[in-house]
Design a protein around this motif. Structure first.
Motif, short mmCIF file in Angstrom:
data_model
loop_
_atom_site.label_atom_id
_atom_site.label_comp_id
_atom_site.label_asym_id
_atom_site.label_seq_id
_atom_site.Cartn_x
_atom_site.Cartn_y
_atom_site.Cartn_z
N ARG A 279 0.84 -1.20 0.00
CA ARG A 279 0.00 0.00 0.00
C ARG A 279 0.87 1.25 0.00
NH1 ARG A 279 -5.27 -1.39 0.94
NH2 ARG A 279 -5.61 -3.45 1.89
N ASP A 280 0.32 2.34 -0.47
CA ASP A 280 1.03 3.61 -0.51
C ASP A 280 1.38 4.04 0.92
OD1 ASP A 280 1.02 6.72 -0.37
OD2 ASP A 280 1.32 6.27 -2.49
N ARG A 281 2.68 4.20 1.20
CA ARG A 281 3.10 4.52 2.56
C ARG A 281 2.62 5.88 3.02
NH1 ARG A 281 9.25 2.32 2.76
NH2 ARG A 281 9.34 3.45 0.79
N SER A 282 2.59 6.83 2.11
CA SER A 282 2.16 8.17 2.48
C SER A 282 0.70 8.18 2.91
CB SER A 282 2.36 9.14 1.31
OG SER A 282 3.72 9.16 0.91
N ARG A 283 -0.14 7.45 2.19
CA ARG A 283 -1.54 7.36 2.58
C ARG A 283 -1.71 6.60 3.89
NH1 ARG A 283 -4.61 6.09 -3.22
NH2 ARG A 283 -4.00 8.04 -4.25
N THR A 284 -0.90 5.55 4.06
CA THR A 284 -0.95 4.80 5.32
C THR A 284 -0.60 5.70 6.50
OG1 THR A 284 -0.36 2.74 4.21
CG2 THR A 284 0.00 2.84 6.59
N LEU A 285 0.45 6.49 6.35
CA LEU A 285 0.87 7.39 7.42
C LEU A 285 -0.16 8.51 7.64
CD1 LEU A 285 4.69 7.63 6.62
CD2 LEU A 285 3.65 6.60 8.65
N ALA A 286 -0.80 8.95 6.56
CA ALA A 286 -1.82 9.99 6.70
C ALA A 286 -3.03 9.47 7.48
CB ALA A 286 -2.26 10.49 5.33
N VAL A 287 -3.48 8.26 7.14
CA VAL A 287 -4.60 7.66 7.87
C VAL A 287 -4.22 7.42 9.32
CG1 VAL A 287 -6.03 5.59 8.06
CG2 VAL A 287 -5.62 6.62 5.82
N GLY A 318 -3.60 3.89 15.44
CA GLY A 318 -2.77 4.80 14.67
C GLY A 318 -1.29 4.53 14.87
N GLU A 319 -0.91 4.24 16.10
CA GLU A 319 0.49 3.92 16.39
C GLU A 319 0.93 2.65 15.67
OE1 GLU A 319 3.27 2.66 20.23
OE2 GLU A 319 1.13 3.08 20.50
N MET A 320 0.07 1.65 15.63
CA MET A 320 0.41 0.38 14.98
C MET A 320 0.65 0.55 13.48
SD MET A 320 -2.38 -2.00 16.97
CE MET A 320 -2.11 -3.46 15.96
N LEU A 321 -0.06 1.46 12.86
CA LEU A 321 0.13 1.72 11.44
C LEU A 321 1.37 2.57 11.19
CD1 LEU A 321 -3.55 2.50 10.39
CD2 LEU A 321 -2.27 0.39 9.94
N THR A 322 1.68 3.45 12.14
CA THR A 322 2.79 4.39 11.95
C THR A 322 4.15 3.73 12.12
OG1 THR A 322 1.44 6.25 12.72
CG2 THR A 322 3.83 6.52 12.79
#
Length: 431
Positions: A279-287, A318-322
């Motif tokens: 997945r797009d990392r920037s979108r993952t970090l944004a979410v 959010g922390e788990m995704l970041t």
């Protein structure tokens, strides 16, 4: 299940598992910083602002520690840096535990922050050294899983220990730190050939000073976003225990509520790499930033244990995704010759937040109000989300340029544990 276990934990180098074990042991005893705010305000009678300043000084020491630690990891070596920092941290934990006057506590927090976080860039650089690029996402996820497994137990046990005697927090933390140093001393060998302290003058060698890191605009943009994220996230250690105390909740209640953070990560973090892979990392970090902001923002209306627990579970997602996205991105943005420095400067953003988060948070809580603090945190997280989307393409272009860089003429260090040579050991040109 066997297939999932192989995909999750199979094929990783032996050195990684020793580092993983050290992480778990150390985090099982990470009592002090979880309850530092409660210790200062209830046991030593600091005001909210004073407690925030003391915890902030820990962040100042941390900033110095990660900077020095990053340079030493590249020049002196990962292993001696880790051993020295762990021994220093264990010593300062005992000093802090027995200290009674305010000046000793205040200055002790500064020195403790230096030693405790001087380990961070060396540890991260060593993990990047030994784990092949294809396995790093799951390796960092496994390490993060160990951190939170230890944290979950530590938060509950520390809450019980604090009710018995606050000195136990410092003694147990120092003991597990020494055990970790012992694991590194006995089982972990150096993974990077020391470069010496003399400045290299080979005309063909790439520049390796700290100035090369701070001249990297793409990296600095990512660093700024991480600083803002850390300002929000670190409120759970500095201001959240004080807010819960104002609502009449005990240290043990805070302990089991904050332990939910570790429990959820332990239960779900190993599945995150498969969820975000490709997945797009920037979108993952944004979410991830939006979810984190939602969780902290809802703290403004929390006043009972179950509602605090809900907020913790939300921002934990959010922390788990970041975390794994950040870890792999930093590894890919770091040229091999300056890997320790890049890790150190990245850790510097957390250290700066460790100073600013309690200092600003304590001031806002005391003078503006509890709701303003948490709603402000949500607004900062939303700003970070936009920033991730805007800056993402330039980061990915940089990663692509570094990955396709030609080999360096500099000699290479043999891969540890018999692992195949890693692509990151090629010198990478800066875009």
């Amino acid at each position: 299940m066997r297939s999932w276990l192989r995909e999750t934990a199979g094929g990783l180098p032996t050195t990684f598992w020793y580092l993983w074990t050290g992480t778990l042991v150390n985090r099982l005893g990470s009592f002090v910083m979880i309850f530092m705010a409660i210790y200062l305000t209830s046991e030593r009678h600091f005001t909210q602002t004073e407690a925030g300043l003391v915890i902030g000084l820990f962040g100042v020491g941390s900033a110095m520690g990660v900077t020095v630690g990053g340079v030493l990891a590249d020049r002196w070596g990962r292993r001696p840096t880790l051993l020295t920092a762990h021994l220093g941290a264990a010593t300062m934990l005992l000093v802090m535990g027995f200290a009674r006057d305010r000046w000793t506590i205040t200055l002790g927090a500064l020195v403790l922050g230096f030693f405790m976080d001087a380990t961070r860039p060396a540890f991260q650089a060593m993990m990047v050294d030994v784990v092949p690029e294809r396995d790093r996402l799951r390796a960092f996820s496994l390490n993060y899983w160990a951190i939170n497994l230890g944290f979950a137990f530590a938060a509950v046990l520390a809450g019980l220990a604090a009710q018995a005697d606050f000195l136990l927090l410092f003694v147990v933390d120092a003991t597990t730190t020494l055990i970790t140093a012992g694991i590194v001393f006995v089982k972990v060998r150096e993974t990077r050939r020391p470069q010496g302290f003399a400045r290299r003058r080979d005309t063909g060698a790439p520049a390796t000073g700290l100035h090369t890191v701070f001249a990297d605009r793409v990296f600095l943009g990512f660093l700024l976003l991480n600083l803002l994220t850390a300002l929000v996230f670190l409120q759970h250690i500095s201001m959240l225990p004080i807010a819960m105390g104002q609502d009449g909740l005990s240290p043990s209640t805070f302990g089991w509520i904050i332990a939910l953070n570790g429990v959820l990560i332990v239960a779900g973090q190993l599945f995150v790499p498969r969820l975000i892979h490709g997945r797009d990392r920037s979108r993952t970090l944004a979410v991830a930033s939006l979810v984190t902001g939602l969780g902290f923002g809802l703290t403004a209306v929390a006043d009972v244990p179950w509602l605090y627990a809900v907020t913790v579970l939300i921002w934990t997602v959010g922390e788990m995704l970041t975390s794994p996205s950040n870890a792999t991105l930093i590894a890919e943005l770091s040229p091999a010759a300056t890997r320790g420095r890049y890790q150190g400067v990245f850790s510097l953003s957390w250290s700066a937040a460790a100073f600013l988060a309690p200092t600003l948070g304590g001031y806002v809580m005391q003078h503006v109000g509890n709701a303003a603090l948490w709603l402000g945190a949500a607004a900062v997280a939303a700003t970070v989300s936009v920033g991730q989307l805007l800056s993402g393409p330039s980061r990915e272009r940089r990663v692509a340029a570094l990955t396709t860089a030609p080999p360096s003429p500099a000699p290479r260090t043999p891969a540890p544990d018999g692992a195949p040579p890693m692509p990151e050991e090629r010198a990478r040109v800066r875009a």
